[in-house]
Design a protein around this motif. Sequence first.
Motif, mmCIF file in Angstrom:
data_model
loop_
_atom_site.group_PDB
_atom_site.id
_atom_site.type_symbol
_atom_site.label_atom_id
_atom_site.label_comp_id
_atom_site.label_asym_id
_atom_site.label_seq_id
_atom_site.Cartn_x
_atom_site.Cartn_y
_atom_site.Cartn_z
ATOM 1 N N PHE A 81 2.141 7.607 -10.134
ATOM 2 C CA PHE A 81 2.067 8.337 -8.884
ATOM 3 C C PHE A 81 2.433 7.449 -7.699
ATOM 4 O O PHE A 81 2.011 6.287 -7.626
ATOM 5 N N ALA A 82 3.185 8.010 -6.767
ATOM 6 C CA ALA A 82 3.315 7.385 -5.456
ATOM 7 C C ALA A 82 2.037 7.673 -4.690
ATOM 8 O O ALA A 82 1.500 8.784 -4.736
ATOM 9 N N VAL A 83 1.543 6.674 -3.976
ATOM 10 C CA VAL A 83 0.330 6.820 -3.172
ATOM 11 C C VAL A 83 0.735 6.900 -1.709
ATOM 12 O O VAL A 83 1.419 6.001 -1.199
ATOM 13 N N LEU A 84 0.319 7.969 -1.035
ATOM 14 C CA LEU A 84 0.650 8.176 0.373
ATOM 15 C C LEU A 84 -0.607 8.074 1.226
ATOM 16 O O LEU A 84 -1.651 8.658 0.896
ATOM 17 N N TYR A 85 -0.489 7.348 2.319
ATOM 18 C CA TYR A 85 -1.564 7.169 3.288
ATOM 19 C C TYR A 85 -0.990 7.440 4.672
ATOM 20 O O TYR A 85 -0.005 6.820 5.073
ATOM 21 N N GLU A 86 -1.569 8.409 5.357
ATOM 22 C CA GLU A 86 -1.073 8.834 6.670
ATOM 23 C C GLU A 86 0.411 9.175 6.600
ATOM 24 O O GLU A 86 1.191 8.839 7.501
ATOM 25 N N GLY A 87 0.809 9.826 5.483
ATOM 26 C CA GLY A 87 2.175 10.294 5.307
ATOM 27 C C GLY A 87 3.174 9.248 4.861
ATOM 28 O O GLY A 87 4.355 9.558 4.687
ATOM 29 N N GLN A 88 2.735 8.014 4.645
ATOM 30 C CA GLN A 88 3.630 6.925 4.268
ATOM 31 C C GLN A 88 3.341 6.488 2.836
ATOM 32 O O GLN A 88 2.183 6.348 2.437
ATOM 33 N N ILE A 90 2.709 3.920 0.159
ATOM 34 C CA ILE A 90 2.172 2.563 0.325
ATOM 35 C C ILE A 90 2.009 1.811 -0.991
ATOM 36 O O ILE A 90 1.733 0.610 -0.989
ATOM 37 N N GLY A 91 2.160 2.497 -2.128
ATOM 38 C CA GLY A 91 1.978 1.838 -3.416
ATOM 39 C C GLY A 91 2.060 2.841 -4.537
ATOM 40 O O GLY A 91 2.476 3.991 -4.345
ATOM 41 N N GLY A 109 -3.105 1.337 -14.113
ATOM 42 C CA GLY A 109 -2.483 0.170 -13.504
ATOM 43 C C GLY A 109 -1.953 0.558 -12.138
ATOM 44 O O GLY A 109 -1.665 1.741 -11.899
ATOM 45 N N SER A 110 -1.821 -0.403 -11.250
ATOM 46 C CA SER A 110 -1.420 -0.054 -9.883
ATOM 47 C C SER A 110 -0.893 -1.261 -9.131
ATOM 48 O O SER A 110 -1.071 -2.412 -9.558
ATOM 49 N N TRP A 111 -0.242 -0.986 -8.029
ATOM 50 C CA TRP A 111 0.009 -2.015 -7.015
ATOM 51 C C TRP A 111 0.058 -1.358 -5.645
ATOM 52 O O TRP A 111 0.300 -0.156 -5.523
ATOM 53 N N LEU A 112 -0.170 -2.168 -4.641
ATOM 54 C CA LEU A 112 -0.285 -1.694 -3.267
ATOM 55 C C LEU A 112 0.455 -2.661 -2.358
ATOM 56 O O LEU A 112 0.332 -3.879 -2.509
ATOM 57 N N GLY A 113 1.253 -2.113 -1.433
ATOM 58 C CA GLY A 113 1.942 -2.967 -0.475
ATOM 59 C C GLY A 113 0.973 -3.921 0.206
ATOM 60 O O GLY A 113 -0.137 -3.533 0.592
ATOM 61 N N ARG A 114 1.374 -5.170 0.347
ATOM 62 C CA ARG A 114 0.450 -6.209 0.787
ATOM 63 C C ARG A 114 -0.203 -5.902 2.129
ATOM 64 O O ARG A 114 -1.380 -6.190 2.342
ATOM 65 N N ARG A 115 0.534 -5.283 3.033
ATOM 66 C CA ARG A 115 -0.041 -5.043 4.362
ATOM 67 C C ARG A 115 -1.084 -3.935 4.360
ATOM 68 O O ARG A 115 -1.737 -3.702 5.384
ATOM 69 N N ILE A 121 -8.320 1.008 -0.063
ATOM 70 C CA ILE A 121 -7.372 1.979 -0.602
ATOM 71 C C ILE A 121 -7.248 1.831 -2.114
ATOM 72 O O ILE A 121 -7.146 2.829 -2.844
ATOM 73 N N GLY A 122 -7.264 0.593 -2.602
ATOM 74 C CA GLY A 122 -7.154 0.374 -4.044
ATOM 75 C C GLY A 122 -8.272 1.054 -4.813
ATOM 76 O O GLY A 122 -8.040 1.630 -5.886
ATOM 77 N N THR A 123 -9.480 1.009 -4.269
ATOM 78 C CA THR A 123 -10.604 1.679 -4.918
ATOM 79 C C THR A 123 -10.414 3.190 -4.902
ATOM 80 O O THR A 123 -10.648 3.880 -5.905
ATOM 81 N N GLU A 124 -9.952 3.720 -3.766
ATOM 82 C CA GLU A 124 -9.819 5.168 -3.623
ATOM 83 C C GLU A 124 -8.726 5.724 -4.532
ATOM 84 O O GLU A 124 -8.891 6.801 -5.121
ATOM 85 N N MET A 125 -7.626 5.008 -4.675
ATOM 86 C CA MET A 125 -6.558 5.533 -5.520
ATOM 87 C C MET A 125 -6.909 5.408 -7.002
ATOM 88 O O MET A 125 -6.540 6.267 -7.812
ATOM 89 N N ARG A 126 -7.676 4.370 -7.385
ATOM 90 C CA ARG A 126 -8.159 4.300 -8.772
ATOM 91 C C ARG A 126 -9.149 5.424 -9.044
ATOM 92 O O ARG A 126 -9.124 6.049 -10.113
ATOM 93 N N ALA A 127 -10.047 5.686 -8.079
ATOM 94 C CA ALA A 127 -10.999 6.785 -8.246
ATOM 95 C C ALA A 127 -10.273 8.109 -8.443
ATOM 96 O O ALA A 127 -10.736 8.980 -9.189
#
Length: 212
Positions: A81-88, A90-91, A109-115, A121-127
């Motif tokens: 899945f692409a993860v979107l935060y505020e319409g962008q 991000i990972g 498994g996951s990754w998130l843009g460093r900024r 956010i990592g916890t929320e997207m895993r949840a």
Amino acid sequence: MRNWPFFDLSITTPRLVLRVPSLEDLDELGDRAAEGIHEDGFMPFLFPWTDGDPAERARRTAQYHFRAWGALTADDWALEFAVLYEGQVIGTQGIQGKDFAVTREAGTGSWLGRRFHGQGIGTEMRAAVLHLAFAGLGARHAVTEAFEDNHASLAVTRKLGYREDGIRMHARKGEPVVTQRFRLAAEDWSETPGIEIRNLGPCLPLLGLDAS
């Protein structure tokens, strides 16, 4: 798309939208990979795909998703899945199953843009994908693993209630390294409020599950 219902599948949380990426999403996801995922001198991945230059990281990101789409079968699947935060975008957050209809065990498994690190956010997207696994797909266990020096990933895993499930040895850049494995049983899973799954039903037969 009638023959590929995953494009309509999404998971929403209080802050995030997770969806199978469109081609435009993949371009944006490639931008995040090009910008950087982790600090220099650290490698959280067994295959060191982030060692390439920015353009190579962006291209590898798209190719990874294309391979996942093309290789998906009812007995061996990965939803990335692409993860979107505020319409962008991000990972990315993935969930995988092999013989899932029998084992009822899903990996993540996951990754998130460093900024975007350090904001929970990592916890929320895993949840979100744990909700998909347990509430949506009827998983009995969720499993994950991370290198012992990947403290951020280990913190997310422990926060969500996983239990340690052994270790595994790997060669990373010619050096022996250890990954810590974790397992979360359905009875130990705590549902996170405010998560919703949309349009899962048409996807279930392609994952080897009964749509009724």
